[in-house]
Design an enzyme around this catalytic site. Structure first.
Site, short mmCIF file in Angstrom:
data_model
loop_
_atom_site.label_atom_id
_atom_site.label_comp_id
_atom_site.label_asym_id
_atom_site.label_seq_id
_atom_site.Cartn_x
_atom_site.Cartn_y
_atom_site.Cartn_z
N GLU A 81 1.51 -1.05 0.39
CA GLU A 81 -0.11 0.10 0.08
C GLU A 81 1.06 1.83 0.00
OE1 GLU A 81 -2.32 0.91 4.05
OE2 GLU A 81 -1.29 -1.21 4.19
N CYS A 113 -3.97 -3.29 4.19
CA CYS A 113 -2.93 -4.43 5.11
C CYS A 113 -3.06 -5.98 4.17
CB CYS A 113 -2.84 -4.49 6.25
SG CYS A 113 -2.04 -2.60 7.10
N THR A 156 3.41 3.95 15.74
CA THR A 156 2.55 1.79 14.58
C THR A 156 3.31 1.30 13.73
OG1 THR A 156 0.80 3.04 14.64
CG2 THR A 156 0.57 1.65 16.44
N HIS A 244 -2.44 -10.77 12.07
CA HIS A 244 -2.13 -9.05 10.65
C HIS A 244 -1.47 -8.56 12.54
CE1 HIS A 244 -1.18 -5.17 9.08
NE2 HIS A 244 -2.55 -4.30 10.13
N ASN A 301 4.57 -1.70 11.78
CA ASN A 301 3.65 -2.37 11.87
C ASN A 301 4.57 -2.03 10.01
OD1 ASN A 301 1.25 -3.04 10.82
ND2 ASN A 301 0.57 -1.19 10.85
N1 CAA Z 1 0.39 2.50 30.75
C1 CAA Z 1 0.33 1.48 30.19
N2 CAA Z 1 -0.55 2.26 29.26
C2 CAA Z 1 -1.00 2.91 28.55
C3 CAA Z 1 -0.89 4.56 29.12
C4 CAA Z 1 0.66 4.44 30.57
N3 CAA Z 1 1.05 5.60 30.55
N4 CAA Z 1 -1.41 5.26 28.85
C5 CAA Z 1 -2.33 4.98 27.86
N5 CAA Z 1 -1.74 3.30 27.81
C6 CAA Z 1 -2.62 2.51 27.01
C7 CAA Z 1 -4.41 2.23 27.21
O1 CAA Z 1 -5.10 2.53 28.12
C8 CAA Z 1 -4.17 2.00 25.70
O2 CAA Z 1 -4.90 0.69 25.69
P1 CAA Z 1 -5.79 0.01 25.41
O3 CAA Z 1 -6.12 0.39 24.18
O4 CAA Z 1 -6.06 -1.26 26.44
O5 CAA Z 1 -7.47 0.54 26.31
C9 CAA Z 1 -3.31 2.16 25.10
O6 CAA Z 1 -2.30 2.46 25.69
C10 CAA Z 1 -3.59 2.72 23.58
O7 CAA Z 1 -3.21 4.81 24.92
P2 CAA Z 1 -4.70 5.10 23.57
O8 CAA Z 1 -5.66 4.54 23.71
O9 CAA Z 1 -4.82 7.07 24.63
O10 CAA Z 1 -4.90 5.57 21.74
P3 CAA Z 1 -3.69 5.95 21.00
O11 CAA Z 1 -4.85 7.56 21.09
O12 CAA Z 1 -2.60 6.57 22.18
O13 CAA Z 1 -3.85 5.88 19.72
C11 CAA Z 1 -4.29 3.80 18.36
C12 CAA Z 1 -3.83 4.65 19.96
C13 CAA Z 1 -5.19 4.22 17.37
C14 CAA Z 1 -3.51 2.62 17.92
C15 CAA Z 1 -3.24 4.48 17.00
O14 CAA Z 1 -1.96 4.52 18.16
C16 CAA Z 1 -3.14 4.39 16.33
O15 CAA Z 1 -4.31 5.23 15.36
N6 CAA Z 1 -2.83 3.58 15.44
C17 CAA Z 1 -2.59 3.26 13.76
C18 CAA Z 1 -3.85 3.03 13.19
C19 CAA Z 1 -4.36 1.09 13.91
O16 CAA Z 1 -2.74 0.68 13.87
N7 CAA Z 1 -5.04 0.59 13.95
C20 CAA Z 1 -5.42 -1.31 14.02
C21 CAA Z 1 -6.31 -1.68 13.68
S1 CAA Z 1 -6.13 -1.04 11.88
C22 CAA Z 1 -5.04 -2.21 10.59
O17 CAA Z 1 -4.78 -3.16 11.31
C23 CAA Z 1 -4.71 -1.81 9.70
C24 CAA Z 1 -3.52 -1.35 10.04
O18 CAA Z 1 -2.49 -2.09 10.02
C25 CAA Z 1 -2.89 0.56 9.80
#
Ligand code: CAA
Length: 414
Positions: A81, A113, A156, A244, A301
């Site tokens: 991609e 992906c 990521t 994945h 990733n």
């Molecule tokens: N200590 C321990 N854990 C902590 C923490 C701390 N101090 N602070 C936060 N966390 C945890 C949160 O509790 C959360 O855990 P859970 O999901 O188990 O609840 C985790 O860290 C992530 O924190 P946030 O919920 O605040 O999320 P974020 O705003 O940082 O975003 C994300 C996380 C959405 C994955 C972001 O990184 C993102 O958008 N990534 C790209 C999209 C992606 O990878 N999507 C996956 C599905 S789609 C797919 O798989 C296709 C692909 O390859 C893209």
């Protein structure tokens, strides 16, 4: 007819950014990266590297290791991609760099992906369709995952490529012909034409992933149902489950969902398992999932290549122990399309359990945040390879809208 992956080889760029350092630079607790997302470091591609050079480096490693004459490859598919042109496929550049013959079907596949799995299934079907003919396909999944600097997606990111030889003598994984697929038009992750970094609705993308997992696994399980006892879970029959993995915590969430669906569908045991589901899930995650996540936690990733990086790393670490055992694999591509399938590690898997993952990771140069930001801004500009470059091919530059590639000097000297 037996068809599957005869051999795999991996290529990962030679530069790694520890995510604890990124966390400090962005004012985020490092535990959010290590525990919240499960990531340790991410692979960074230098400006002389793009998806073509990474795919070709993985392909060259594979053809050498398998001692395959490139002229005998009848199909060359590159899944990505991070395409470099809207018409000219990455695969045709790779075709030239690897010296594959002219009597070859060559094209690029795209569905976020998921395309790596689309390519693997297409190649496997093509081998099967040959009947008695000895057909061999080269499938390469390669990507550079890029999000905006400072965005939630930033930790990521990652980069890498996995090359797979698909044919009738699978020594790495026999791929079962029955699979289950799922598709839905969702806007969870996308990259409009002209944009370098992906756009993502992060939390929604996690929901879409889990929904698609539920769709594929439920359908797959229904097909297997007659073979299962009334109180038996399908996951118990699978030695390892590979998902994945955009970040390792996603695989943990996926596994929790799969185990729940699996046990709910086994009513004879659900009353007993339901109340202790968290413990059941945690125990099976440790044995069936965590061993496949070692490499992705250090690479990040790799989009289309992610599932196959898990497979390569798992076989490298445990190929011998898994001989004769069945694995479950889940592929997800945003947008979305997903597939759940299974495969068996053949008895002689040890002979090919050397995809080069550990070797590549050991050779990496650790960089700091300032260097990472410099490389990210100059991404795909082309030029001389920096010190520590481990690739076999380089992007010299882009002239008159044409990409110019060649062999890396170290590779020429080798
Ligand atoms: N200590 C321990 N854990 C902590 C923490 C701390 N101090 N602070 C936060 N966390 C945890 C949160 O509790 C959360 O855990 P859970 O999901 O188990 O609840 C985790 O860290 C992530 O924190 P946030 O919920 O605040 O999320 P974020 O705003 O940082 O975003 C994300 C996380 C959405 C994955 C972001 O990184 C993102 O958008 N990534 C790209 C999209 C992606 O990878 N999507 C996956 C599905 S789609 C797919 O798989 C296709 C692909 O390859 C893209």
């Amino acid at each position: 007819m037996t068809v599957g992956i005869e051999r795999l080889a991996v290529y990962v760029p030679g530069y790694a950014l520890p995510l604890g350092e990124l966390a400090r630079a962005r004012g985020v607790p490092p535990e959010k990266m290590t525990q919240g997302l499960g990531v340790e470091s991410m692979a960074i591609a230098p400006p002389c590297e793009d998806v073509v050079t990474m795919a070709a480096s993985a392909g060259a490693r594979l053809l050498r290791a398998a001692r395959v004459d490139p002229e005998t490859i009848g199909m060359l598919l590159v899944a990505t991609e991070t395409g470099v042109d809207n018409a000219k496929p990455v695969a045709i550049f790779v075709h030239e760099l690897l010296g594959v013959g002219r009597r070859c079907r060559v094209y690029e596949l795209k569905h976020a992906c998921y395309a790596g799995t689309a390519a693997l299934m297409t190649a496997a079907d093509w081998v099967r369709a040959g009947g008695g003919k000895r057909r061999r396909a080269l499938v390469i999944a390669a990507d550079i995952a890029r999000y905006a600097l400072g965005s939630p997606g930033e930790p990521t990111q990652g980069a890498g490529a996995v090359a797979m030889l698909v044919g009738p003598e699978p020594k790495a994984l026999v791929v079962d012909a029955e699979t289950a697929t799922y598709a839905d038009n969702v806007y969870d992750f996308w990259r409009p034409i002209g944009r370098r970094e992906a756009l993502v609705d992060g939390k929604y993308s996690v929901e879409c992933y889990l929904e698609a997992l539920g769709g594929t696994f439920t359908a797959y399980r229904a097909g297997e149902q007659p073979l299962l006892g009334p109180g038996e879970a399908l996951s118990d029959r699978l030695a390892r489950l590979l998902y994945h993995t955009p970040f390792p915590k996603m695989a943990m969430k996926a596994h929790r969902r799969l185990v729940e669906i699996d046990w709910r569908a086994a009513p004879a045991r659900w009353a007993e398992v339901g109340p202790v589901l968290e413990e059941v899930t945690a125990a099976s995650y440790r044995t069936a999932v965590a061993p496949g996540l070692e490499a992705v936690a250090r690479v990040g990733n790799t989009y289309t290549a992610s599932l196959y990086l898990c497979l390569a790393s798992l076989l490298e670490a445990e190929g011998a122990a898994l001989a004769g055992r069945r694995l479950g694999l889940f592929s997800y591509g945003s947008g979305c399309c997903a597939e759940f399938f299974t495969g068996t590690v053949p008895a002689d898997a040890t002979a090919v359990a050397d995809a080069g993952v550990e070797e590549m990771l050991r050779r990496r140069t650790v960089i700091d945040v300032a260097e990472y930001e410099r490389l990210a801004r100059a991404s795909e500009a082309g030029g001389e390879p920096p010190p520590g470059f481990t690739g076999e091919f380089v992007l010299h530059g882009i002239r008159n809208d044409r990409r110019e590639y060649g062999r890396a000097r170290a590779a020429l000297a080798a």
